[in-house]
Write a protein that holds these residues in place. Structure first.
Motif, PDB file in Angstrom:
ATOM      1  N   ALA A 226       0.907  -1.314   0.030  1.00 29.28           N
ATOM      2  CA  ALA A 226       0.003  -0.151   0.006  1.00 29.28           C
ATOM      3  C   ALA A 226       0.854   1.365  -0.049  1.00 29.28           C
ATOM      4  N   ARG A 227       2.009   1.373   0.510  1.00 28.38           N
ATOM      5  CA  ARG A 227       2.722   2.410   0.610  1.00 28.38           C
ATOM      6  C   ARG A 227       3.544   2.757  -0.793  1.00 28.38           C
ATOM      7  N   ARG A 228       3.435   1.731  -1.555  1.00 33.97           N
ATOM      8  CA  ARG A 228       4.029   1.937  -2.975  1.00 33.97           C
ATOM      9  C   ARG A 228       3.014   2.597  -3.986  1.00 33.97           C
ATOM     10  N   LEU A 229       1.903   2.449  -3.523  1.00 36.44           N
ATOM     11  CA  LEU A 229       0.695   2.778  -4.139  1.00 36.44           C
ATOM     12  C   LEU A 229       0.531   4.398  -4.389  1.00 36.44           C
ATOM     13  N   SER A 230      -0.175   4.880  -5.543  1.00 37.90           N
ATOM     14  CA  SER A 230      -0.342   6.401  -5.456  1.00 37.90           C
ATOM     15  C   SER A 230      -1.437   6.672  -4.547  1.00 37.90           C
ATOM     16  N   PRO A 231      -1.725   7.968  -4.361  1.00 34.50           N
ATOM     17  CA  PRO A 231      -2.825   8.328  -3.392  1.00 34.50           C
ATOM     18  C   PRO A 231      -4.170   7.746  -3.509  1.00 34.50           C
ATOM     19  N   ALA A 232      -4.061   7.909  -5.055  1.00 29.06           N
ATOM     20  CA  ALA A 232      -5.520   7.451  -5.572  1.00 29.06           C
ATOM     21  C   ALA A 232      -5.738   5.588  -5.214  1.00 29.06           C
ATOM     22  N   GLY A 233      -4.558   5.208  -5.588  1.00 30.00           N
ATOM     23  CA  GLY A 233      -4.736   3.652  -5.476  1.00 30.00           C
ATOM     24  C   GLY A 233      -4.787   3.243  -3.870  1.00 30.00           C
ATOM     25  N   GLN A 234      -4.038   4.099  -2.963  1.00 29.71           N
ATOM     26  CA  GLN A 234      -4.412   3.775  -1.707  1.00 29.71           C
ATOM     27  C   GLN A 234      -5.847   4.022  -1.166  1.00 29.71           C
ATOM     28  N   GLU A 235      -6.281   5.129  -1.815  1.00 28.57           N
ATOM     29  CA  GLU A 235      -7.961   5.286  -1.589  1.00 28.57           C
ATOM     30  C   GLU A 235      -8.803   4.199  -1.814  1.00 28.57           C
ATOM     31  N   LYS A 236      -8.370   3.764  -3.167  1.00 27.10           N
ATOM     32  CA  LYS A 236      -9.181   2.471  -3.440  1.00 27.10           C
ATOM     33  C   LYS A 236      -9.005   1.225  -2.749  1.00 27.10           C
ATOM     34  N   ALA A 237      -7.751   1.226  -2.227  1.00 25.55           N
ATOM     35  CA  ALA A 237      -7.422  -0.084  -1.508  1.00 25.55           C
ATOM     36  C   ALA A 237      -8.134   0.279  -0.021  1.00 25.55           C
ATOM     37  N   ALA A 238      -8.325   1.398   0.401  1.00 23.28           N
ATOM     38  CA  ALA A 238      -9.011   1.491   1.739  1.00 23.28           C
ATOM     39  C   ALA A 238     -10.405   1.150   1.559  1.00 23.28           C
ATOM     40  N   GLN A 239     -10.910   1.560   0.249  1.00 23.41           N
ATOM     41  CA  GLN A 239     -12.272   1.129  -0.028  1.00 23.41           C
ATOM     42  C   GLN A 239     -12.586  -0.115  -0.111  1.00 23.41           C
ATOM     43  N   TYR A 240     -11.584  -1.125  -0.722  1.00 28.66           N
ATOM     44  CA  TYR A 240     -11.822  -2.374  -0.817  1.00 28.66           C
ATOM     45  C   TYR A 240     -11.582  -2.814   0.448  1.00 28.66           C
ATOM     46  N   VAL A 241     -10.911  -2.721   1.367  1.00 33.15           N
ATOM     47  CA  VAL A 241     -10.817  -3.250   2.719  1.00 33.15           C
ATOM     48  C   VAL A 241     -12.106  -2.958   3.467  1.00 33.15           C
ATOM     49  N   ALA A 242     -12.485  -2.012   3.278  1.00 40.32           N
ATOM     50  CA  ALA A 242     -13.752  -1.446   3.856  1.00 40.32           C
ATOM     51  C   ALA A 242     -15.021  -2.269   3.458  1.00 40.32           C
ATOM     52  N   ARG A 243     -15.007  -2.478   2.271  1.00 38.73           N
ATOM     53  CA  ARG A 243     -15.956  -3.369   1.789  1.00 38.73           C
ATOM     54  C   ARG A 243     -15.733  -4.871   2.128  1.00 38.73           C
ATOM     55  N   LEU A 244     -14.525  -5.229   2.246  1.00 37.80           N
ATOM     56  CA  LEU A 244     -14.431  -6.661   2.600  1.00 37.80           C
ATOM     57  C   LEU A 244     -14.821  -6.786   4.036  1.00 37.80           C
ATOM     58  N   GLU A 245     -14.458  -5.741   4.898  1.00 38.00           N
ATOM     59  CA  GLU A 245     -15.063  -5.996   6.174  1.00 38.00           C
ATOM     60  C   GLU A 245     -16.323  -6.262   6.360  1.00 38.00           C
ATOM     61  N   GLN A 246     -17.118  -5.344   5.804  1.00 37.19           N
ATOM     62  CA  GLN A 246     -18.764  -5.381   5.533  1.00 37.19           C
ATOM     63  C   GLN A 246     -19.050  -6.850   5.024  1.00 37.19           C
ATOM     64  N   LEU A 247     -18.424  -7.359   3.960  1.00 38.69           N
ATOM     65  CA  LEU A 247     -18.780  -8.752   3.569  1.00 38.69           C
ATOM     66  C   LEU A 247     -18.458  -9.724   4.684  1.00 38.69           C
ATOM     67  N   GLU A 248     -17.392  -9.740   5.314  1.00 34.21           N
ATOM     68  CA  GLU A 248     -17.006 -10.516   6.441  1.00 34.21           C
ATOM     69  C   GLU A 248     -18.235 -10.507   7.615  1.00 34.21           C
ATOM     70  N   ALA A 249     -18.578  -9.217   7.980  1.00 31.98           N
ATOM     71  CA  ALA A 249     -19.367  -9.156   8.802  1.00 31.98           C
ATOM     72  C   ALA A 249     -20.885  -9.642   8.686  1.00 31.98           C
ATOM     73  N   MET A 250     -21.333  -9.562   7.556  1.00 30.07           N
ATOM     74  CA  MET A 250     -22.426 -10.364   6.940  1.00 30.07           C
ATOM     75  C   MET A 250     -22.343 -11.670   6.704  1.00 30.07           C
ATOM     76  N   GLU A 251     -21.216 -12.293   6.548  1.00 35.69           N
ATOM     77  CA  GLU A 251     -20.880 -13.758   6.595  1.00 35.69           C
ATOM     78  C   GLU A 251     -20.917 -14.328   8.044  1.00 35.69           C
ATOM     79  N   ASP A 252     -20.416 -13.398   8.938  1.00 33.18           N
ATOM     80  CA  ASP A 252     -20.557 -13.899  10.364  1.00 33.18           C
ATOM     81  C   ASP A 252     -22.101 -13.762  10.762  1.00 33.18           C
ATOM     82  N   GLU A 253     -22.885 -12.872  10.371  1.00 30.87           N
ATOM     83  CA  GLU A 253     -24.151 -12.863  10.843  1.00 30.87           C
ATOM     84  C   GLU A 253     -24.905 -13.994  10.318  1.00 30.87           C
ATOM     85  N   THR A 254     -24.710 -14.349   8.743  1.00 32.34           N
ATOM     86  CA  THR A 254     -25.543 -15.563   8.538  1.00 32.34           C
ATOM     87  C   THR A 254     -24.969 -16.761   9.114  1.00 32.34           C
ATOM     88  N   THR A 255     -23.954 -17.016   9.602  1.00 34.96           N
ATOM     89  CA  THR A 255     -23.361 -18.111   9.956  1.00 34.96           C
ATOM     90  C   THR A 255     -23.933 -18.263  11.570  1.00 34.96           C
TER      91      THR A 255
END
Length: 173
Positions: free
Chosen positions: A137-166
């Motif tokens: 992530a440190r090697r990414l451009s600022p725009a790339g870092q922002e996208k990576a942060a968004q992907y991580v936030a989305r992944l957190e949401q998906l894992e939370a939903m998976e936990d709820e369904t189980t």
């Protein structure tokens, strides 16, 4: 009062000296903080051969030295290795002199300090995958870092939903 054995340096094998110098000269792995990469037998032989001419020494010969299969190599071989590690030739002498003892003591302190640092970093370190992602992530451009942060936030949401369904018990009819 000192005895004769106190005044003399403790005997050590060529193998012990060589392996300690290899451990002490290891460089930190850029991909694994706190981990160190030792020279391979091939790297040592390759560099010696580059400087002193082809076929001066082989990786197999160095392997045999490191394993203790060869107990007393020639002064020429010891000299080549001393130059490679940038230490005095008498460092490889079984008894050694005062300077050799200082070199070996310093090499041992260096290796011991690395071991201590490694133990501390293993206790305090984050999982390897997280460290790799952070370096990437440190090697990414600022725009790339922002996208990576968004992907991580989305992944957190998906894992939370998976936990709820189980955790939801099946409804009974």
């Amino acid at each position: 009062m000192t005895t004769d054995s106190d005044a003399q340096a403790s005997p050590r094998s060529f193998t012990d000296v060589l392996n300690l110098l290899i451990r002490a000269s290891a460089s930190e792995d850029p991909n694994n903080r706190g981990q160190f990469i030792e020279y391979t037998n091939q790297q040592i032989a390759g560099e010696i051969n580059r400087v002193h001419g082809p076929k001066t020494i082989t990786a197999e010969y160095i392997r045999r030295l490191r394993k203790g299969d060869i107990k007393s190599p020639s002064v020429n071989v010891a000299s080549l290795l001393a130059r490679f590690f940038q230490v005095p030739l008498d460092t490889f002498d079984a008894i050694g002199g005062e300077q050799a003892e200082r070199v070996m003591a310093e090499a041992q302190r260096f290796v011991d300090a690395r071991r201590q640092t490694l133990r501390i970093s293993e206790q305090d370190s984050e999982p390897q995958a997280v460290a790799v992602m952070a370096r990437a992530a440190r090697r990414l451009s600022p725009a790339g870092q922002e996208k990576a942060a968004q992907y991580v936030a989305r992944l957190e949401q998906l894992e939370a939903m998976e936990d709820e369904t189980t955790r939801v018990p099946p409804s009974s009819h």
